[in-house]
Design a protein around this motif. Structure first.
Motif, PDB file in Angstrom:
ATOM      1  N   ALA A 159      50.252  30.873  47.638  1.00 50.97           N
ATOM      2  CA  ALA A 159      51.578  31.392  48.000  1.00 50.97           C
ATOM      3  C   ALA A 159      52.537  31.265  46.823  1.00 50.97           C
ATOM      4  O   ALA A 159      53.397  32.127  46.602  1.00 50.97           O
ATOM      5  CB  ALA A 159      52.118  30.635  49.219  1.00 50.97           C
ATOM      6  N   ARG A 198      38.583  38.949  43.658  1.00 49.34           N
ATOM      7  CA  ARG A 198      39.979  38.793  43.235  1.00 49.34           C
ATOM      8  C   ARG A 198      40.624  40.164  43.196  1.00 49.34           C
ATOM      9  O   ARG A 198      39.940  41.161  42.990  1.00 49.34           O
ATOM     10  CB  ARG A 198      40.070  38.194  41.820  1.00 49.34           C
ATOM     11  CG  ARG A 198      39.338  36.889  41.644  1.00 49.34           C
ATOM     12  CD  ARG A 198      39.878  36.162  40.428  1.00 49.34           C
ATOM     13  NE  ARG A 198      41.246  35.731  40.611  1.00 49.34           N
ATOM     14  CZ  ARG A 198      42.215  35.892  39.722  1.00 49.34           C
ATOM     15  NH1 ARG A 198      41.956  36.496  38.571  1.00 49.34           N
ATOM     16  NH2 ARG A 198      43.425  35.463  39.948  1.00 49.34           N
ATOM     17  N   GLY A 206      38.756  33.280  42.213  1.00 43.75           N
ATOM     18  CA  GLY A 206      38.349  34.082  43.389  1.00 43.75           C
ATOM     19  C   GLY A 206      37.538  33.282  44.385  1.00 43.75           C
ATOM     20  O   GLY A 206      36.849  33.833  45.238  1.00 43.75           O
TER      21      GLY A 206
HETATM   22  P1  ADP Z   1      42.131  33.176  43.255  1.00 48.26           P
HETATM   23  O1  ADP Z   1      43.480  32.854  43.731  1.00 48.26           O
HETATM   24  O2  ADP Z   1      41.495  32.133  42.476  1.00 48.26           O
HETATM   25  O3  ADP Z   1      42.014  34.546  42.662  1.00 48.26           O
HETATM   26  P2  ADP Z   1      41.486  33.163  46.035  1.00 48.26           P
HETATM   27  O4  ADP Z   1      40.158  33.197  46.737  1.00 48.26           O
HETATM   28  O5  ADP Z   1      42.355  32.027  46.351  1.00 48.26           O
HETATM   29  O6  ADP Z   1      41.176  33.287  44.559  1.00 48.26           O
HETATM   30  O7  ADP Z   1      42.211  34.496  46.391  1.00 48.26           O
HETATM   31  C1  ADP Z   1      41.539  35.711  46.348  1.00 48.26           C
HETATM   32  C2  ADP Z   1      42.537  36.830  46.097  1.00 48.26           C
HETATM   33  O8  ADP Z   1      43.364  37.001  47.206  1.00 48.26           O
HETATM   34  C3  ADP Z   1      43.479  36.551  44.975  1.00 48.26           C
HETATM   35  O9  ADP Z   1      42.887  36.941  43.741  1.00 48.26           O
HETATM   36  C4  ADP Z   1      44.689  37.366  45.337  1.00 48.26           C
HETATM   37  O10 ADP Z   1      44.524  38.670  44.871  1.00 48.26           O
HETATM   38  C5  ADP Z   1      44.665  37.375  46.816  1.00 48.26           C
HETATM   39  N1  ADP Z   1      45.612  36.406  47.361  1.00 48.26           N
HETATM   40  C6  ADP Z   1      45.368  35.177  47.764  1.00 48.26           C
HETATM   41  N2  ADP Z   1      46.448  34.590  48.271  1.00 48.26           N
HETATM   42  C7  ADP Z   1      47.459  35.485  48.138  1.00 48.26           C
HETATM   43  C8  ADP Z   1      48.860  35.504  48.511  1.00 48.26           C
HETATM   44  N3  ADP Z   1      49.476  34.427  49.036  1.00 48.26           N
HETATM   45  N4  ADP Z   1      49.581  36.620  48.265  1.00 48.26           N
HETATM   46  C9  ADP Z   1      48.995  37.704  47.696  1.00 48.26           C
HETATM   47  N5  ADP Z   1      47.693  37.761  47.351  1.00 48.26           N
HETATM   48  C10 ADP Z   1      46.932  36.668  47.583  1.00 48.26           C
END
Ligand code: ADP
Length: 618
Positions: free
Chosen positions: A525, A573, A583
């Protein structure tokens, strides 16, 4: 002389003073006195105490004196004190000049007559009562004069007032339902013509609007030149109504039976109804399910059928003896549901049925049993296949996780040495080779670092969401405090805030896994914030139907609906290197929530923030 011969009558004289002055044989016979005993007795001594007290003796004498004679019927008393009912007459005897000489009394024992009269009265009353109780009225019709005489009960039966009596036969027909008149008229006519008894039934419409049923039977009598018909009419309305009600119930039963048969025939399940002696009723599906030709095949004792149709418990495979079978148990009064495996009698194929059997009771006694069998062979086969698939999937998942763990763990060491040696190269030879070589070395270090990060993340993923991790009550408010502490620096850098909008519950889980879950969501977030907008994270909890729904909402860049699913897959991602990440974070979150029996999903509109929801059982 004559007086002496009238032995059935007591005849004696009474003098003007009321004393008995003569005697005859009849006195001895009726009153029990000898001549000597009787003469001189006061007249009143043959009256009973009650009549004496009322002066009945004197009244008799007075009336005879005044009117010449007194006729009386009363009880008299014999010498022995017993009483008998008497008819008597007392005459005054006068001289030619009219002087009273005395009285003559003649009395006769009338007890037998009185008894007969009383019996007749009583039997008449009994007859009346019986006729009344039987709602029966009587009538007499004189054929010659056409005069119809009937009693009050008939009046009541026809709903008439006492004065409205029917007087002619036609009056009677006028009171009968028009549809019934021809038959009644014919009955009367035949009786008159042929002298046969008649009986008929007809309806009488009542002024009150109701209808009364009357059963009428009569006999023809001939007396001298005349002839009359006498009969009795009975109110049979209640009987008729009961008959009609019975008829209605019979029809109703037939209808219900037909409906039941239709239901029986159309139901896709097999239905059997029967007792110890065999299956009495079953539908076509029942025969078809077991491969029987006709219902007769099933009409054998349950013990014989049990031997023929071998059954097993579908779950344990245990052979069911006749006593253990659901139908037999239902006949013993038990309601049973069971999954039973059996074999078709024609092809010997296995049929698995879900059987519900129940006793049929009448007045508390079990008189039969009913069983409904649903064929679940296909469903069972599918379940079995699904279970096998699931087990295979679980095994392969475990192997994959194991593999990922081993690979990432083993890759770490060589990778670390690549990075260290390249860093060594960089430190020792930077500026000694050409600029291209410097750039290559920097790229190798960069790539190795990134690869290390990825491998660490992969390792974390392989280890995350351990289903066997011990569970204990965990305060989510405490978890959030831990997250704030861990993310303190980035919060300060970004000017971000995290607020709990509602009180956070205590749930069952593993402390470390829950910290990982919250921390990944809050970190994302903060990471995916809008440029120039300080990130705001709101955490809230809501209880719904025994589960907690936790929401982590931000005011960041948001996610397009098309990406709602794939962001939870490992290594997926939506961004390039401009926003660092592996990701893996969300896929770890998903594994953790899954392992706790919950669900994780996202709702968002691009540009106005995203909200991640997950559920946790209480
Ligand atoms: P990372 O953050 O390491 O890329 P995550 O698995 O935590 O991997 O998240 C996967 C994808 O989801 C992120 O690359 C992002 O594009 C999207 N994402 C995650 N949380 C958020 C959020 N709070 N707001 C917008 N996009 C998000």
């Amino acid at each position: 002389m004559l007086v002496h011969e009238m032995v059935d009558y007591a005849v004696f004289l009474v003098d003007p003073d009321g004393c008995i002055a003569s005697w005859n044989e009849g006195v001895a016979r009726n009153l029990g006195y000898d001549e000597g005993e009787f003469i001189g007795l006061p007249f009143r001594s043959i009256f009973n105490a009650e009549d004496q007290a009322q002066g009945a003796d004197q009244q008799e004498l007075d009336r005879a004196r005044q009117e010449g004679r007194s006729d009386d019927q009363r009880w008299h008393v014999r010498k022995d004190g017993s009483q008998f009912w008497c008819d008597g007459v007392l005459n005054a005897l006068r001289s030619e000049t009219g002087e009273l000489l005395g009285y003559s009394k003649i009395l006769r024992d009338a007890t037998a007559r009185k008894k007969a009269e009383e019996e007749l009265k009583e039997s008449r009353e009994r007859l009346e009562a019986a006729l009344s109780a039987a709602h029966t009225g009587t009538y007499r019709w004189d054929l010659a004069t056409d005069v119809l005489v009937w009693d009050n009960r008939l009046n009541e039966l026809f709903g008439l007032m006492p004065g409205q009596a029917v007087q002619r036969l036609e009056d009677l027909f006028a009171r009968i339902h028009p549809d019934d008149v021809p038959a009644v008229r014919e009955s009367y006519e035949r009786c008159r013509r042929e002298g046969v008894d008649f009986h008929c039934e007809y309806r009488v419409p009542l002024a009150s609007g109701g209808m009364r049923w009357v059963y009428d039977r009569g006999t023809l009598f001939r007396a001298g030149n005349g002839a009359y018909m006498t009969g009795a009419a009975t109110d049979t309305t209640a009987h008729k109504q009961a008959e009609q009600e019975r008829e209605r119930l019979l029809q109703e039963n037939a209808r219900i039976l037909a409906e039941m048969k239709a239901i029986f025939a159309s139901i896709p399940d097999a239905i059997y109804v029967g007792d110890e002696n065999g299956i009495r009723e079953c539908n076509a599906r029942a025969l078809e399910m077991l491969g029987f030709d006709t219902g007769a095949d099933l009409d054998r004792s349950v013990a014989v059928l049990a031997r023929e149709i071998q059954t097993r418990d579908a779950r344990t495979g245990q052979v069911l003896t006749a006593e253990m079978q659901p139908f037999t148990r239902a006949l013993k009064g038990e309601a049973v549901t069971a999954e039973v495996s059996t074999r078709r009698v024609d092809t010997n194929e296995e049929v698995i049925v879900r059987c519900a059997a129940a006793p049929v009771r009448l007045d508390g006694e079990v008189i039969a049993a009913v069983a409904i069998n649903t064929d679940i062979t296909a469903q069972k086969a599918a379940e079995r296949r699904q279970e096998q698939l699931l087990a295979a999937l679980r095994r392969s998942n475990e192997q994959l996780t194991q593999f990922a763990y081993v690979v990432s763990h083993d890759l770490q060491a060589p990778l670390r040495s690549i990075r260290s040696f390249t860093q060594l190269l960089d430190r020792r030879y930077k500026g000694q080779l050409d600029t291209a070589a410097d750039e290559f070395i920097a790229s190798i270090v960069d790539g190795a670092t990134r690869m290390e990060q990825l491998i660490r993340a992969l390792l974390q993923y392989a280890q995350a969401g351990d289903r066997n991790a011990p569970r204990a009550p965990v305060r989510l408010a405490g978890i959030l405090d831990g997250v704030l502490m861990n993310l303190h620096d980035i919060l300060r850098e970004t000017g971000g805030t995290v607020i709990a909008e509602s009180e956070l519950p205590t749930v069952q889980g593993d402390w470390f896994q829950l910290l990982q879950l919250f921390q990944n969501l809050v970190a994302n977030a903060l990471k995916y914030r809008r440029p120039g907008v300080p990130p705001q994270v709101r955490v809230s909890a809501e209880r719904r139907a025994g589960t907690w729904r936790i929401a982590v909402a931000d005011n960041g860049i948001g996610i397009a609906p098309a990406d709602f699913e794939q962001i939870f897959e490992p290594l997926k991602r939506l961004h390039g290197r401009e926003i660092p990440g592996t990701g893996i974070g969300l896929s770890i979150c998903k594994k953790i929530v899954d392992s706790l029996g919950g669900r994780l999903w996202v709702e968002s509109e691009p540009g106005s923030g995203a909200t991640f929801f997950f559920t946790l059982p209480d």
